[in-house]
Design an enzyme around this catalytic site. Structure first.
Site, PDB file in Angstrom:
ATOM      1  N   ASP A  78      56.179 -46.585  -3.923  1.00  0.00           N
ATOM      2  CA  ASP A  78      57.618 -46.586  -3.643  1.00  0.00           C
ATOM      3  C   ASP A  78      58.357 -47.534  -4.580  1.00  0.00           C
ATOM      4  OD1 ASP A  78      57.635 -44.680  -1.706  1.00  0.00           O
ATOM      5  OD2 ASP A  78      57.839 -46.050  -0.006  1.00  0.00           O
ATOM      6  N   ASP A 138      54.069 -36.656   3.467  1.00  0.00           N
ATOM      7  CA  ASP A 138      54.050 -38.111   3.559  1.00  0.00           C
ATOM      8  C   ASP A 138      53.245 -38.565   4.775  1.00  0.00           C
ATOM      9  OD1 ASP A 138      54.750 -40.728   2.979  1.00  0.00           O
ATOM     10  OD2 ASP A 138      56.901 -40.328   2.864  1.00  0.00           O
TER      11      ASP A 138
END
Ligand code: GLA
Length: 696
Positions: free
Chosen positions: A516, A448
């Site tokens: 997301d 990430d």
């Protein structure tokens, strides 16, 4: 096939011609539908212009070196202490066969007054009508400062109108499709955030305003670079359109010493005469064969993030794992929170040791548990960033980007590490290697990156301008190193969702996390945009609680959520420890179904039958590589006015073959399915259906 006749280079791909002439410059004579390229000598002639106007003969230059008489976006601009212009002289060219799918055409140039060499490379993937381009600069003389460096530029045929389709977005709303008609002037897509960015994606499709999903000429391109980039579209006063792509001009400068070379990122261009759908299918097939690292069936994963957030304790994870295994999940991934003092996003980032409170017996005990349940194990990391409240930052405050004596910006309570620094890069490779060698059963890394690059400085203005580029370069080197050392480990690229999706990083990643936003309906918009340029094989999609009837704003049935997520790489992200046996059974059924069809989803040909942006009935079809299996995911959003659905009209079938539609007794010909189509049983709000069809 690449041929040369009378100074005309004719690049013939399966369905396109790309024709270059070598005269005052390397000049694009034509790019588009197939023609007899050798005829085009009549188009190569000196064209006049007034003394005020740009040199018309340089308008379609394939790589414009800044000569002081170039008014358009240039591809290479350098500075010597006394001279700033370039005078590049053609030396020679080569045509090579690299593999059965790849031919390479290269042109070599040398500056007349210094030992600066440039090679322009065209990698021709004829089967896909795709040409990937880059430039390599080699300095064999005195130090030179490079101020502007692009991968390539290209011209499209003159048309009345030029429409650019591209993706924009923001956090949790990535990959939204936009259209823009070009007027005279410059229109630029770019990132200045040191990452690919969610705001614009380095990809585009251009047409004359009349192309559709299934018809019309479309010219397209994607840049493979995960830092500051730009793609500019210049519609000139002579109505030429030139597209130039590469590293952004913004805050860029690079010093090349004697003996040093620089290879630009790769810009991939292609042509489709069958509209946007054909463009996407060509790209998907090309990416699978030539960009992505492995051709393997993607596993169904479970990810802990939305279930337990930072509170990843061994007991709660065991409960999730047991249930995940029971429903048929193949890969269990622990997300953020397993390390250091990482109880929220304010601390611990950078401290890559297992948190003993959460895993008193270490990670290995939990990994063994996951393995004993028959699943593989994966884990989340964010190696490029650090919380100020971490042991790493306390020990190495000088490892982050920062301007001299200035407090750097914190976003999500974190700073960015300067990974181009040797010791930082080594630190990342070391801790990752330790993690992966001490835990040989980690077979998946979710990597990430949750902050844009800011304060990009080492306190040396000249060298600072190299850092944007060097960050991406170091990232690629780290991934390449880890992949070589741990070939059994797969990587997922994530950047707060889809802020790092481009053909550069995708050479190293097996899958990506597009957003997301896990609401099944909004996700359809993101997935539709994504699918224009990137293959379903890498598009991870989880079924989560975001769409639950749980007091939040959404209410989508599980069937709808599964159908939405089954259109790429299915994952589960819901808090399954709260589920009743009945819901667990339902999940199990859908996961089993996905396993039956995933090869067609991941490696088949995708047809966008009707757009979620344009129709209340959204449908996407997948045809298996052998053409025998057909899947349609159909979604109905709002129920209105009695709710009559249009028929689902298929695509990509053999008109004369017979097909068996699941649930129908009669077999139908491909022609019938592609002209009249089938009726759906969709009814009410947020209904969905997976229709399976077999060729008989
Ligand atoms: C980012 C990712 C999420 C999750 C969190 C963890 O937002 O996109 O999927 O991993 O970080 O902090």
């Amino acid at each position: 096939m690449i041929t040369l006749n009378n100074n005309i280079f004719n690049i013939e791909t399966k369905n396109s011609s790309y024709v270059l002439a070598k005269d005052v410059c390397l000049h694009n004579v034509y790019w588009g539908e197939k023609v007899h390229g050798e005829d085009l000598t009549y188009l190569v002639k000196e064209r006049g212009h007034s003394s005020f106007d740009p040199n018309l003969n340089l308008e379609r230059d394939e790589y414009s070196f800044w000569t002081s008489y170039s008014f358009l976006e240039s591809c290479l601009k350098v500075s010597y202490p006394e001279i700033r212009k370039l005078d590049m002289i053609y030396i020679d060219h080569t045509i090579e066969t690299i593999s059965k799918d790849l031919e390479r055409l290269s042109f070599r140039y040398k500056n007349s007054y210094s030992d600066l060499y440039v090679t322009l490379v065209y990698d021709v993937y004829a089967e896909y009508d795709i040409i990937s381009r880059y430039a390599e600069i080699f300095n064999d003389g005195e130090e030179v400062i490079v101020e502007n460096l692009k991968s390539a530029s290209v011209s499209v045929p003159k048309m009345d109108q030029y429409r650019v389709k591209y993706l924009t977005g923001k956090w949790a709303a990535e990959s939204q499709i936009n259209d823009q008609y070009l007027t005279t002037g410059n229109f630029t897509l770019q990132s200045r955030s040191g990452n690919t960015g969610p705001h614009f994606n380095p990809s585009f499709a251009l047409d004359n305003g009349s192309a559709t999903e299934d018809s019309g000429n479309v010219w397209f391109g994607l840049l493979g670079f995960s830092s500051n980039w730009q793609i500019s579209f210049e519609r000139t006063i002579y109505n030429n359109v030139k597209i130039t792509g590469g590293i952004s001009n913004f805050d860029f400068m690079y010093t090349l010493k004697k003996g040093e070379s620089f290879k630009t990122p790769v810009m991939t261009f292609g042509f489709s005469s069958g509209g946007y759908g054909e463009m996407s299918r060509k790209l998907h097939a090309f990416e699978v064969e030539h960009i992505f690292p492995k051709k393997k069936l993607g596993r169904v994963l479970y990810n802990s993030w939305e279930a337990t957030w930072f509170d990843v304790r061994v007991e709660s994870q065991k409960e999730l794992a047991k249930r995940a295994a029971g429903m048929g999940v193949e890969l269990f991934v622990i997300d953020d929170g397993w390390f250091g003092q990482r109880h929220n996003d304010r601390a611990g980032l950078g401290d890559w040791y297992v948190n003993q409170d959460k895993f008193p017996n270490g990670l290995s005990e939990f990994i063994s548990y996951v393995k004993s349940l028959g699943m593989d194990f994966g884990i989340w990391v964010e190696p490029e960033a650090v919380n100020p409240d971490s042991d790493l930052y306390r020990a190495h405050p000088d490892w982050i980007y920062r301007f001299k004596d200035q407090e750097p910006l914190q976003a999500r309570n974190q700073y960015t590490l300067n990974i181009s620094k040797k010791e930082v890069k080594e630190f990342i490779i070391d801790f990752m290697s330790k993690l992966l060698s001490e835990n040989k059963d980690i077979t998946f890394i979710k990597w990430d990156m949750n902050k844009a690059l800011t304060d990009v400085s080492l306190g040396n203005t000249a060298q600072d301008k190299e850092l944007w580029y060097k960050h991406a370069k170091a990232l690629y080197e780290i991934w390449a190193d880890l992949r070589a050392k741990f070939p059994h480990v797969e990587f997922e690229v994530c950047s707060g969702g889809g802020a790092r999706i481009d053909l550069g990083i995708l050479q190293y990643s097996d899958q990506c996390w597009p957003s997301d936003n896990t609401d099944a309906y909004e996700r359809l918009f993101i997935q539709e945009g994504f699918s224009h340029f990137y293959a379903p094989r890498i598009m991870t999609a989880w079924v989560t609680d975001a769409s639950s009837d749980n007091g939040r704003k959404y209410c989508r049935p599980y069937s709808y959520r599964f159908h939405s997520s089954m259109m790429g790489m299915l994952g589960i992200g819901a808090n399954i420890s709260k589920f009743s046996d009945e819901v667990l059974e339902e999940f199990k059924k859908y996961i089993a179904l996905y396993k039956e069809i995933r090869e067609t989803v991941q490696y088949g040909k995708q047809y966008r039958l009707s757009s979620v942006r344009e129709s209340s009935l959204h449908a996407v079809e997948y045809v298996s590589q052998d053409n025998n299996e057909i899947l349609i995911f159909a979604f109905r959003q709002g129920y209105q006015f009695g709710g009559v659905n249009p028929n689902l009209v298929l695509n990509g079938l053999d008109p004369n073959a017979l097909y068996q539609v699941e649930g129908m007794e009669q077999t139908l010909h491909g022609s019938t399915l592609m002209k009249i189509g089938i009726e759906t049983s969709l009814w009410g709000d947020f209904d969905s259906q997976l229709i399976r069809i077999k060729r008989v």
